[in-house]
Design a protein around this motif. Structure first.
Motif, PDB file in Angstrom:
ATOM      1  N   ARG A  67      -0.936   4.500  14.054  1.00 32.51           N
ATOM      2  CA  ARG A  67       0.317   3.792  14.333  1.00 32.51           C
ATOM      3  C   ARG A  67       0.689   4.014  15.791  1.00 32.51           C
ATOM      4  O   ARG A  67       0.628   5.127  16.303  1.00 32.51           O
ATOM      5  N   TRP A  99      -4.402  -0.599   3.714  1.00 34.15           N
ATOM      6  CA  TRP A  99      -3.622  -0.852   2.504  1.00 34.15           C
ATOM      7  C   TRP A  99      -2.143  -0.647   2.793  1.00 34.15           C
ATOM      8  O   TRP A  99      -1.783   0.252   3.521  1.00 34.15           O
ATOM      9  N   GLU A 100      -1.311  -1.448   2.168  1.00 32.87           N
ATOM     10  CA  GLU A 100       0.126  -1.216   2.205  1.00 32.87           C
ATOM     11  C   GLU A 100       0.441  -0.203   1.117  1.00 32.87           C
ATOM     12  O   GLU A 100       0.025  -0.365  -0.034  1.00 32.87           O
ATOM     13  N   THR A 101       1.144   0.868   1.462  1.00 31.68           N
ATOM     14  CA  THR A 101       1.496   1.884   0.473  1.00 31.68           C
ATOM     15  C   THR A 101       2.340   1.244  -0.624  1.00 31.68           C
ATOM     16  O   THR A 101       3.340   0.603  -0.343  1.00 31.68           O
ATOM     17  N   GLY A 103       1.426  -1.250  -2.337  1.00 32.50           N
ATOM     18  CA  GLY A 103       1.147  -2.680  -2.405  1.00 32.50           C
ATOM     19  C   GLY A 103      -0.340  -2.956  -2.381  1.00 32.50           C
ATOM     20  O   GLY A 103      -1.141  -2.134  -2.805  1.00 32.50           O
ATOM     21  N   TYR A 106      -4.376  -5.241   3.141  1.00 33.04           N
ATOM     22  CA  TYR A 106      -4.087  -6.146   4.249  1.00 33.04           C
ATOM     23  C   TYR A 106      -5.338  -6.891   4.666  1.00 33.04           C
ATOM     24  O   TYR A 106      -5.388  -8.095   4.684  1.00 33.04           O
ATOM     25  N   HIS A 131       3.196  -4.071  11.431  1.00 33.12           N
ATOM     26  CA  HIS A 131       3.689  -3.762  10.087  1.00 33.12           C
ATOM     27  C   HIS A 131       4.584  -2.533  10.177  1.00 33.12           C
ATOM     28  O   HIS A 131       4.127  -1.453  10.543  1.00 33.12           O
ATOM     29  N   GLY A 133       6.240  -1.103   7.621  1.00 30.68           N
ATOM     30  CA  GLY A 133       6.169  -0.259   6.429  1.00 30.68           C
ATOM     31  C   GLY A 133       4.997   0.713   6.467  1.00 30.68           C
ATOM     32  O   GLY A 133       4.161   0.688   7.370  1.00 30.68           O
ATOM     33  N   LYS A 134       4.937   1.569   5.463  1.00 28.06           N
ATOM     34  CA  LYS A 134       3.875   2.575   5.365  1.00 28.06           C
ATOM     35  C   LYS A 134       2.549   1.924   4.992  1.00 28.06           C
ATOM     36  O   LYS A 134       2.499   1.001   4.177  1.00 28.06           O
ATOM     37  N   VAL A 135       1.475   2.433   5.614  1.00 25.24           N
ATOM     38  CA  VAL A 135       0.120   1.994   5.314  1.00 25.24           C
ATOM     39  C   VAL A 135      -0.789   3.223   5.213  1.00 25.24           C
ATOM     40  O   VAL A 135      -0.417   4.315   5.630  1.00 25.24           O
ATOM     41  N   ASP A 151      -0.352   8.537   4.262  1.00 22.88           N
ATOM     42  CA  ASP A 151       0.484   7.414   4.712  1.00 22.88           C
ATOM     43  C   ASP A 151       0.910   7.598   6.153  1.00 22.88           C
ATOM     44  O   ASP A 151       1.144   8.695   6.610  1.00 22.88           O
TER      45      ASP A 151
END
Length: 152
Positions: A67, A99-101, A103, A106, A131, A133-135, A151
């Protein structure tokens, strides 16, 4: 007899779909050589990585989620780091999935087999995308599963 043939055709088609869904549908990643400089410590971004896995004799790999902004930015990226501790050139391919945590996935990226210099680091990067949000990331190198990151 007709039911058996129908099941055989469905099974064959499903196998074909699964076999071609691997690297064929992955976006191309990009290799970046780092020489003997650790790619994590030389970065202003925050890297969250899984544990190192042996992928061949004197070769280690780990999957990472990255990130921007030392962890506070919105740009994220997946990567597979490979360390070649051999005294000669080695080759490896790698795959990373973001991956979206909580979800879905991607996207995922594949870096074709590439030479990694002796006693050096090389990184397969997926594309960077926005993004907030958490990934997290999963991956493999030389067909060895690398687990997953925490994450970020």
């Amino acid at each position: 007899m007709r039911a058996k043939r129908t099941i055989a055709v469905i099974t064959a088609l499903l196998g074909l779909v699964l076999a071609t869904a691997g690297t064929a549908s992955a976006s191309p990643g990009s290799w970046v050589p780092y020489g003997n400089n650790n790619p994590i410590t030389g970065s202003s971004a925050k890297w969250v990585c899984g544990g190192s896995e042996v992928i061949a004799e004197n070769m280690l790999a780990q999957v990472c989620a990255i990130r921007s902004g030392n962890g506070t930015g919105t740009a994220v990226q997946g990567a597979v780091i490979i360390r070649n501790n051999r005294s000669s050139l080695a080759s490896a391919s790698a795959r990373v999935v973001m991956w979206e945590t909580g979800g879905g996935t991607y996207d995922y990226w594949y870096c074709s087999s590439s030479g990694i210099a002796a006693h050096s680091w090389s990184v397969c990067f997926g594309a960077s995308f926005g993004h907030a949000g958490k990934v997290y990331a999963t991956g493999d190198a030389k067909n060895v599963a690398l687990g997953y990151t925490g994450d970020i």
